[in-house]
Design a protein around this motif. Structure first.
Motif, PDB file in Angstrom:
ATOM      1  N   VAL A   4      12.709   0.884  19.253  1.00 40.35           N
ATOM      2  CA  VAL A   4      13.156  -0.169  18.328  1.00 40.35           C
ATOM      3  C   VAL A   4      12.146  -0.311  17.199  1.00 40.35           C
ATOM      4  N   ALA A   5      10.860  -0.360  17.543  1.00 37.04           N
ATOM      5  CA  ALA A   5       9.812  -0.467  16.517  1.00 37.04           C
ATOM      6  C   ALA A   5       9.816   0.756  15.604  1.00 37.04           C
ATOM      7  N   LYS A   6       9.978   1.936  16.184  1.00 37.79           N
ATOM      8  CA  LYS A   6       9.971   3.181  15.411  1.00 37.79           C
ATOM      9  C   LYS A   6      11.130   3.220  14.424  1.00 37.79           C
ATOM     10  N   LEU A   7      12.339   2.923  14.879  1.00 40.99           N
ATOM     11  CA  LEU A   7      13.500   2.992  13.998  1.00 40.99           C
ATOM     12  C   LEU A   7      13.474   1.884  12.950  1.00 40.99           C
ATOM     13  N   ASP A   8      12.957   0.702  13.310  1.00 41.43           N
ATOM     14  CA  ASP A   8      12.788  -0.367  12.314  1.00 41.43           C
ATOM     15  C   ASP A   8      11.795   0.070  11.234  1.00 41.43           C
ATOM     16  N   ALA A   9      10.712   0.733  11.642  1.00 46.74           N
ATOM     17  CA  ALA A   9       9.722   1.225  10.679  1.00 46.74           C
ATOM     18  C   ALA A   9      10.330   2.305   9.792  1.00 46.74           C
ATOM     19  N   ASN A  10      11.174   3.172  10.361  1.00 46.94           N
ATOM     20  CA  ASN A  10      11.844   4.195   9.549  1.00 46.94           C
ATOM     21  C   ASN A  10      12.702   3.547   8.475  1.00 46.94           C
TER      22      ASN A  10
ATOM     23  N   PRO B  77       5.331  -0.582   4.860  1.00 48.92           N
ATOM     24  CA  PRO B  77       6.146  -0.490   6.074  1.00 48.92           C
ATOM     25  C   PRO B  77       5.280  -0.627   7.314  1.00 48.92           C
ATOM     26  N   GLN B  78       5.848  -1.245   8.329  1.00 47.96           N
ATOM     27  CA  GLN B  78       5.087  -1.516   9.548  1.00 47.96           C
ATOM     28  C   GLN B  78       4.627  -0.246  10.239  1.00 47.96           C
ATOM     29  N   ARG B  79       3.532  -0.367  10.944  1.00 48.32           N
ATOM     30  CA  ARG B  79       3.003   0.757  11.697  1.00 48.32           C
ATOM     31  C   ARG B  79       3.617   0.738  13.093  1.00 48.32           C
ATOM     32  N   VAL B  80       3.795   1.926  13.626  1.00 46.40           N
ATOM     33  CA  VAL B  80       4.372   2.071  14.955  1.00 46.40           C
ATOM     34  C   VAL B  80       3.249   2.364  15.930  1.00 46.40           C
ATOM     35  N   PRO B  81       3.239   1.694  17.087  1.00 42.70           N
ATOM     36  CA  PRO B  81       2.187   1.990  18.060  1.00 42.70           C
ATOM     37  C   PRO B  81       2.304   3.430  18.567  1.00 42.70           C
TER      38      PRO B  81
ATOM     39  N   SER C 103      15.309   4.698  27.344  1.00 40.43           N
ATOM     40  CA  SER C 103      13.954   4.657  27.888  1.00 40.43           C
ATOM     41  C   SER C 103      12.985   4.419  26.735  1.00 40.43           C
ATOM     42  N   ASN C 104      11.857   3.811  27.036  1.00 40.03           N
ATOM     43  CA  ASN C 104      10.863   3.435  26.014  1.00 40.03           C
ATOM     44  C   ASN C 104      11.528   2.620  24.898  1.00 40.03           C
ATOM     45  N   THR C 105      12.427   1.734  25.287  1.00 40.43           N
ATOM     46  CA  THR C 105      13.272   1.012  24.338  1.00 40.43           C
ATOM     47  C   THR C 105      12.469   0.241  23.297  1.00 40.43           C
ATOM     48  N   ALA C 106      11.466  -0.493  23.719  1.00 40.67           N
ATOM     49  CA  ALA C 106      10.690  -1.308  22.764  1.00 40.67           C
ATOM     50  C   ALA C 106      10.021  -0.417  21.719  1.00 40.67           C
TER      51      ALA C 106
END
Length: 147
Positions: free
Chosen positions: A99-105, A6-10, A93-96
Protein backbone atom coordinates in the motif's frame (compact mmCIF):
# COMPACT_ATOMS: atom_id res chain seq x y z
CA UNK A 1 7.52 27.19 -4.74
CA UNK A 2 8.91 23.81 -3.82
CA UNK A 3 6.59 20.86 -4.28
CA UNK A 4 6.13 18.16 -1.70
CA UNK A 5 8.57 15.34 -2.15
CA UNK A 6 6.89 12.00 -2.82
CA UNK A 7 6.89 9.82 0.27
CA UNK A 8 9.65 7.35 0.91
CA UNK A 9 8.89 3.66 1.07
CA UNK A 10 10.37 1.57 3.87
CA UNK A 11 12.75 -1.25 2.98
CA UNK A 12 11.01 -4.21 1.39
CA UNK A 13 10.27 -6.94 3.94
CA UNK A 14 11.28 -9.67 1.49
CA UNK A 15 9.31 -11.83 -0.88
CA UNK A 16 6.63 -14.11 0.50
CA UNK A 17 8.09 -17.09 -1.38
CA UNK A 18 11.00 -17.97 -3.68
CA UNK A 19 8.56 -18.18 -6.60
CA UNK A 20 7.37 -14.62 -5.98
CA UNK A 21 10.97 -13.41 -5.68
CA UNK A 22 11.85 -15.03 -8.99
CA UNK A 23 8.76 -13.64 -10.74
CA UNK A 24 9.35 -10.10 -9.46
CA UNK A 25 13.06 -10.14 -10.34
CA UNK A 26 12.39 -10.62 -14.06
CA UNK A 27 9.85 -7.80 -14.44
CA UNK A 28 10.98 -5.11 -16.86
CA UNK A 29 11.20 -1.45 -15.94
CA UNK A 30 11.15 -0.31 -19.55
CA UNK A 31 10.51 -1.81 -22.98
CA UNK A 32 7.42 -3.59 -21.68
CA UNK A 33 5.05 -5.19 -24.17
CA UNK A 34 2.47 -2.32 -24.01
CA UNK A 35 5.27 0.24 -24.36
CA UNK A 36 6.81 -1.50 -27.37
CA UNK A 37 3.41 -1.87 -29.06
CA UNK A 38 2.66 1.84 -28.62
CA UNK A 39 6.11 2.79 -29.92
CA UNK A 40 5.68 0.55 -32.98
CA UNK A 41 2.39 2.23 -33.80
CA UNK A 42 3.81 5.73 -33.29
CA UNK A 43 6.75 4.90 -35.56
CA UNK A 44 4.36 3.55 -38.21
CA UNK A 45 2.54 6.90 -38.08
CA UNK A 46 5.82 8.58 -39.00
CA UNK A 47 6.50 9.96 -35.52
CA UNK A 48 10.03 10.04 -34.15
CA UNK A 49 10.64 10.23 -30.43
CA UNK A 50 13.09 9.65 -27.61
CA UNK A 51 12.84 6.64 -25.28
CA UNK A 52 13.56 6.82 -21.53
CA UNK A 53 14.22 10.55 -21.81
CA UNK A 54 15.28 12.14 -18.49
CA UNK A 55 12.84 14.51 -16.83
CA UNK A 56 14.70 17.83 -16.54
CA UNK A 57 15.87 18.41 -12.98
CA UNK A 58 14.60 15.05 -11.71
CA UNK A 59 17.25 12.49 -10.96
CA UNK A 60 16.33 8.91 -11.79
CA UNK A 61 13.01 9.80 -13.44
CA UNK A 62 12.43 9.31 -17.15
CA UNK A 63 9.70 9.84 -19.71
CA UNK A 64 8.71 6.61 -21.47
CA UNK A 65 8.19 8.28 -24.88
CA UNK A 66 9.27 11.91 -25.31
CA UNK A 67 8.67 14.28 -28.20
CA UNK A 68 11.22 16.92 -27.25
CA UNK A 69 10.47 19.55 -29.91
CA UNK A 70 6.75 19.50 -29.17
CA UNK A 71 7.34 19.02 -25.44
CA UNK A 72 4.98 16.08 -25.18
CA UNK A 73 5.66 13.38 -22.58
CA UNK A 74 3.95 10.00 -22.80
CA UNK A 75 3.96 7.56 -19.91
CA UNK A 76 2.76 3.97 -20.27
CA UNK A 77 1.59 3.06 -16.78
CA UNK A 78 1.19 -0.53 -15.61
CA UNK A 79 -2.14 -1.27 -13.95
CA UNK A 80 -0.61 -2.85 -10.84
CA UNK A 81 2.35 -0.51 -10.36
CA UNK A 82 0.44 2.72 -10.86
CA UNK A 83 -2.88 1.80 -9.24
CA UNK A 84 -5.26 1.58 -12.19
CA UNK A 85 -8.78 2.26 -10.88
CA UNK A 86 -10.11 -0.36 -13.30
CA UNK A 87 -7.54 -3.18 -13.05
CA UNK A 88 -5.28 -2.37 -10.11
CA UNK A 89 -5.06 -5.11 -7.52
CA UNK A 90 -3.75 -5.31 -3.96
CA UNK A 91 -1.21 -7.84 -2.85
CA UNK A 92 -2.40 -10.36 -0.28
CA UNK A 93 1.00 -10.60 1.42
CA UNK A 94 3.11 -7.74 2.79
CA UNK A 95 -0.05 -5.66 2.35
CA UNK A 96 1.02 -2.62 4.38
CA UNK A 97 4.30 -2.34 2.48
CA UNK A 98 2.58 -2.64 -0.91
CA UNK A 99 0.00 0.00 0.00
CA UNK A 100 2.82 2.41 0.91
CA UNK A 101 4.75 1.49 -2.25
CA UNK A 102 1.84 1.99 -4.64
CA UNK A 103 0.79 5.23 -2.89
CA UNK A 104 4.37 6.49 -3.32
CA UNK A 105 4.30 5.50 -7.01
CA UNK A 106 1.12 7.51 -7.56
CA UNK A 107 2.57 10.49 -5.65
CA UNK A 108 5.72 10.33 -7.79
CA UNK A 109 3.62 10.16 -10.97
CA UNK A 110 1.65 13.24 -9.91
CA UNK A 111 4.86 15.08 -9.02
CA UNK A 112 6.45 14.20 -12.38
CA UNK A 113 3.34 15.43 -14.20
CA UNK A 114 3.41 18.67 -12.20
CA UNK A 115 7.14 19.26 -12.84
CA UNK A 116 6.76 18.67 -16.58
CA UNK A 117 3.69 20.93 -16.71
CA UNK A 118 5.63 23.72 -15.02
CA UNK A 119 8.34 23.29 -17.66
CA UNK A 120 5.79 23.69 -20.46
CA UNK A 121 5.39 20.02 -21.34
CA UNK A 122 2.06 18.37 -22.08
CA UNK A 123 1.75 15.00 -20.36
CA UNK A 124 -0.26 12.02 -21.53
CA UNK A 125 -0.61 8.94 -19.35
CA UNK A 126 -1.67 5.71 -21.03
CA UNK A 127 -2.72 2.61 -19.08
CA UNK A 128 -1.20 -0.69 -20.18
CA UNK A 129 -4.68 -2.11 -20.83
CA UNK A 130 -5.67 0.62 -23.29
CA UNK A 131 -5.89 -0.18 -26.99
CA UNK A 132 -2.51 0.74 -28.56
CA UNK A 133 -4.14 2.12 -31.72
CA UNK A 134 -6.37 4.46 -29.69
CA UNK A 135 -3.43 5.49 -27.51
CA UNK A 136 -1.32 6.21 -30.60
CA UNK A 137 -4.16 8.36 -32.01
CA UNK A 138 -4.27 10.36 -28.74
CA UNK A 139 -0.50 10.89 -28.93
CA UNK A 140 -0.71 11.92 -32.59
CA UNK A 141 -3.39 14.51 -31.72
CA UNK A 142 -1.04 16.08 -29.15
CA UNK A 143 2.08 15.95 -31.31
CA UNK A 144 0.47 17.02 -34.61
CA UNK A 145 -2.62 19.05 -33.73
CA UNK A 146 -5.05 19.76 -36.58
CA UNK A 147 -4.49 23.17 -38.12
Amino acid sequence: MTAPVPQRVPAHPGASSPQVARRMSVLRRRDTKPELELRRRLHALGLRYRVAYPIPGQRRRTIDVAFTRQRVAVFVDGCFWHGCPEHGTRSSSNTAWWVAKLDANRARDADSTRVLGELGWRVLRVWEHEDPAESAARVLALVRPAC
